[in-house]
Design a protein around this motif. Structure first.
Motif, PDB file in Angstrom:
ATOM      1  N   SER A 132      59.416  24.207  -2.349  1.00  0.00           N
ATOM      2  CA  SER A 132      59.260  25.644  -2.209  1.00  0.00           C
ATOM      3  C   SER A 132      58.168  26.131  -3.173  1.00  0.00           C
ATOM      4  O   SER A 132      58.004  25.578  -4.266  1.00  0.00           O
ATOM      5  N   THR A 133      57.445  27.158  -2.770  1.00  0.00           N
ATOM      6  CA  THR A 133      56.434  27.725  -3.671  1.00  0.00           C
ATOM      7  C   THR A 133      57.084  28.463  -4.844  1.00  0.00           C
ATOM      8  O   THR A 133      56.453  28.656  -5.874  1.00  0.00           O
ATOM      9  N   SER A 134      58.327  28.869  -4.675  1.00  0.00           N
ATOM     10  CA  SER A 134      59.063  29.497  -5.783  1.00  0.00           C
ATOM     11  C   SER A 134      60.477  28.917  -5.809  1.00  0.00           C
ATOM     12  O   SER A 134      61.425  29.520  -5.320  1.00  0.00           O
ATOM     13  N   PRO A 135      60.629  27.699  -6.381  1.00  0.00           N
ATOM     14  CA  PRO A 135      61.922  27.021  -6.365  1.00  0.00           C
ATOM     15  C   PRO A 135      63.008  27.777  -7.123  1.00  0.00           C
ATOM     16  O   PRO A 135      62.728  28.415  -8.141  1.00  0.00           O
ATOM     17  N   HIS A 136      64.212  27.690  -6.600  1.00  0.00           N
ATOM     18  CA  HIS A 136      65.377  28.293  -7.251  1.00  0.00           C
ATOM     19  C   HIS A 136      65.483  27.737  -8.674  1.00  0.00           C
ATOM     20  O   HIS A 136      65.432  26.538  -8.880  1.00  0.00           O
ATOM     21  N   GLY A 137      65.592  28.586  -9.646  1.00  0.00           N
ATOM     22  CA  GLY A 137      65.714  28.152 -11.031  1.00  0.00           C
ATOM     23  C   GLY A 137      64.401  27.853 -11.716  1.00  0.00           C
ATOM     24  O   GLY A 137      64.377  27.491 -12.880  1.00  0.00           O
ATOM     25  N   GLY A 138      63.290  27.965 -10.979  1.00  0.00           N
ATOM     26  CA  GLY A 138      61.983  27.779 -11.587  1.00  0.00           C
ATOM     27  C   GLY A 138      61.533  26.327 -11.680  1.00  0.00           C
ATOM     28  O   GLY A 138      62.219  25.414 -11.251  1.00  0.00           O
ATOM     29  N   ARG A 139      60.345  26.136 -12.251  1.00  0.00           N
ATOM     30  CA  ARG A 139      59.713  24.817 -12.354  1.00  0.00           C
ATOM     31  C   ARG A 139      59.767  24.222 -13.761  1.00  0.00           C
ATOM     32  O   ARG A 139      59.237  23.147 -13.988  1.00  0.00           O
ATOM     33  N   LEU A 140      60.381  24.911 -14.697  1.00  0.00           N
ATOM     34  CA  LEU A 140      60.276  24.506 -16.097  1.00  0.00           C
ATOM     35  C   LEU A 140      61.455  23.697 -16.614  1.00  0.00           C
ATOM     36  O   LEU A 140      61.662  23.591 -17.808  1.00  0.00           O
ATOM     37  N   GLY A 141      62.236  23.088 -15.740  1.00  0.00           N
ATOM     38  CA  GLY A 141      63.370  22.286 -16.180  1.00  0.00           C
ATOM     39  C   GLY A 141      62.934  21.017 -16.889  1.00  0.00           C
ATOM     40  O   GLY A 141      61.875  20.466 -16.620  1.00  0.00           O
ATOM     41  N   LEU A 142      63.766  20.581 -17.805  1.00  0.00           N
ATOM     42  CA  LEU A 142      63.561  19.317 -18.495  1.00  0.00           C
ATOM     43  C   LEU A 142      64.589  18.305 -17.982  1.00  0.00           C
ATOM     44  O   LEU A 142      65.736  18.669 -17.716  1.00  0.00           O
ATOM     45  N   PRO A 143      64.197  17.045 -17.841  1.00  0.00           N
ATOM     46  CA  PRO A 143      65.153  16.035 -17.380  1.00  0.00           C
ATOM     47  C   PRO A 143      66.088  15.604 -18.505  1.00  0.00           C
ATOM     48  O   PRO A 143      65.807  15.820 -19.688  1.00  0.00           O
ATOM     49  N   ALA A 144      67.185  14.987 -18.112  1.00  0.00           N
ATOM     50  CA  ALA A 144      68.107  14.381 -19.078  1.00  0.00           C
ATOM     51  C   ALA A 144      68.851  13.253 -18.376  1.00  0.00           C
ATOM     52  O   ALA A 144      69.038  13.283 -17.157  1.00  0.00           O
ATOM     53  N   ASP A 145      69.248  12.257 -19.159  1.00  0.00           N
ATOM     54  CA  ASP A 145      69.985  11.094 -18.658  1.00  0.00           C
ATOM     55  C   ASP A 145      71.196  10.854 -19.548  1.00  0.00           C
ATOM     56  O   ASP A 145      71.091  10.955 -20.776  1.00  0.00           O
ATOM     57  N   PHE A 146      72.311  10.501 -18.920  1.00  0.00           N
ATOM     58  CA  PHE A 146      73.535  10.171 -19.636  1.00  0.00           C
ATOM     59  C   PHE A 146      74.146   8.929 -18.998  1.00  0.00           C
ATOM     60  O   PHE A 146      74.225   8.839 -17.773  1.00  0.00           O
ATOM     61  N   LEU A 147      74.600   8.007 -19.824  1.00  0.00           N
ATOM     62  CA  LEU A 147      75.353   6.853 -19.350  1.00  0.00           C
ATOM     63  C   LEU A 147      76.794   7.086 -19.784  1.00  0.00           C
ATOM     64  O   LEU A 147      77.081   7.202 -20.983  1.00  0.00           O
ATOM     65  N   ILE A 148      77.686   7.192 -18.781  1.00  0.00           N
ATOM     66  CA  ILE A 148      79.059   7.606 -19.034  1.00  0.00           C
ATOM     67  C   ILE A 148      80.019   6.472 -18.666  1.00  0.00           C
ATOM     68  O   ILE A 148      79.977   5.942 -17.550  1.00  0.00           O
ATOM     69  N   ALA A 149      80.897   6.130 -19.613  1.00  0.00           N
ATOM     70  CA  ALA A 149      81.883   5.070 -19.424  1.00  0.00           C
ATOM     71  C   ALA A 149      83.044   5.568 -18.562  1.00  0.00           C
ATOM     72  O   ALA A 149      83.258   6.783 -18.441  1.00  0.00           O
ATOM     73  N   PRO A 150      83.826   4.640 -17.984  1.00  0.00           N
ATOM     74  CA  PRO A 150      84.980   5.053 -17.184  1.00  0.00           C
ATOM     75  C   PRO A 150      85.990   5.916 -17.941  1.00  0.00           C
ATOM     76  O   PRO A 150      86.696   6.719 -17.337  1.00  0.00           O
ATOM     77  N   ASP A 151      86.056   5.786 -19.256  1.00  0.00           N
ATOM     78  CA  ASP A 151      86.979   6.617 -20.033  1.00  0.00           C
ATOM     79  C   ASP A 151      86.353   7.966 -20.434  1.00  0.00           C
ATOM     80  O   ASP A 151      86.965   8.746 -21.152  1.00  0.00           O
ATOM     81  N   GLY A 152      85.130   8.234 -19.979  1.00  0.00           N
ATOM     82  CA  GLY A 152      84.481   9.516 -20.246  1.00  0.00           C
ATOM     83  C   GLY A 152      83.563   9.536 -21.451  1.00  0.00           C
ATOM     84  O   GLY A 152      82.856  10.525 -21.670  1.00  0.00           O
ATOM     85  N   ARG A 153      83.558   8.467 -22.239  1.00  0.00           N
ATOM     86  CA  ARG A 153      82.659   8.436 -23.400  1.00  0.00           C
ATOM     87  C   ARG A 153      81.208   8.400 -22.949  1.00  0.00           C
ATOM     88  O   ARG A 153      80.865   7.690 -22.009  1.00  0.00           O
ATOM     89  N   VAL A 154      80.370   9.151 -23.645  1.00  0.00           N
ATOM     90  CA  VAL A 154      78.930   9.086 -23.401  1.00  0.00           C
ATOM     91  C   VAL A 154      78.398   7.942 -24.243  1.00  0.00           C
ATOM     92  O   VAL A 154      78.415   7.992 -25.476  1.00  0.00           O
ATOM     93  N   LEU A 155      77.953   6.887 -23.559  1.00  0.00           N
ATOM     94  CA  LEU A 155      77.494   5.680 -24.238  1.00  0.00           C
ATOM     95  C   LEU A 155      76.051   5.802 -24.722  1.00  0.00           C
ATOM     96  O   LEU A 155      75.680   5.188 -25.713  1.00  0.00           O
ATOM     97  N   ALA A 156      75.255   6.571 -23.981  1.00  0.00           N
ATOM     98  CA  ALA A 156      73.848   6.780 -24.351  1.00  0.00           C
ATOM     99  C   ALA A 156      73.384   8.054 -23.662  1.00  0.00           C
ATOM    100  O   ALA A 156      73.920   8.439 -22.613  1.00  0.00           O
TER     101      ALA A 156
END
Length: 183
Positions: A132-156
């Motif tokens: 879209s020429t004007s995407p919902h939420g804008g174009r300035l988002g930053l990415p992020a990554d999470f590795l989540i264990a089966p027990d819910g702990r964020v490993l990285a």
């Protein structure tokens, strides 16, 4: 974030997703907007090695801050779950931001150029659609990554500093290996 509160998400195709997944690791990716050229380029690298990621016991779950209707046309052929979060509820909960540096950081310029050129080629061949020429939420988002264990702990976790600052598949698999080695 140290531990993820259990919840049930629904992908844009209607598939249910338990977060955390009781049986395997989850790589939770926060991306930008539907049709984002940089996101598309990155997700193609995930698609190419998806079998390898799954063999490592990891389920991919990708969030966008676009509405589901806008996302469906851009992600229909992806082999993993894509979730719409147009109100950025999970973005806020996980501390994922938007900032001008997403596009202004010089480290993003070459990946943005490569993504636009590649994306244009795919659009011309009918493989992708223009964003879209004007995407919902804008174009300035930053990415992020999470590795989540089966027990819910964020490993990285990784909070991107610009639009193209996310884990590569090799980095993801290194975090998986490090977790296995530490057990």
């Amino acid at each position: 974030m140290d531990v993820v509160t259990p919840r049930h998400l629904t992908s844009v195709t209607g598939t249910g997703i338990d977060l955390p997944d009781p049986d395997r690791l989850i790589h939770l990716q926060f991306r930008r907007f539907a049709g984002c050229p940089v996101c598309n380029l990155h997700l193609r690298s995930i698609v190419r090695r998806h079998a390898e990621i799954e063999a490592a016991g990891v389920r991919e779950v990708v969030l966008f801050h676009s509405p589901a209707d806008e996302l469906r046309e851009h992600v229909a052929d992806l082999p993993f779950a894509v979730v719409a979060d147009p109100d950025r509820r999970l973005y806020r909960e996980f501390g994922v931001e938007s900032a001008r540096r997403s596009l202004l950081d010089p480290r993003a310029w070459l990946p943005i150029l490569r993504a636009v050129v590649t994306g244009t080629w795919h659009v011309l061949r009918g493989r992708e659609r223009l964003p879209s020429t004007s995407p919902h939420g804008g174009r300035l988002g930053l990415p992020a990554d999470f590795l989540i264990a089966p027990d819910g702990r964020v490993l990285a976790e990784k909070y991107g500093e610009h639009a193209s600052d996310q884990w590569s598949v090799d980095e993801l698999l290194a975090h998986v290996s490090a977790d296995r080695a530490s057990r």
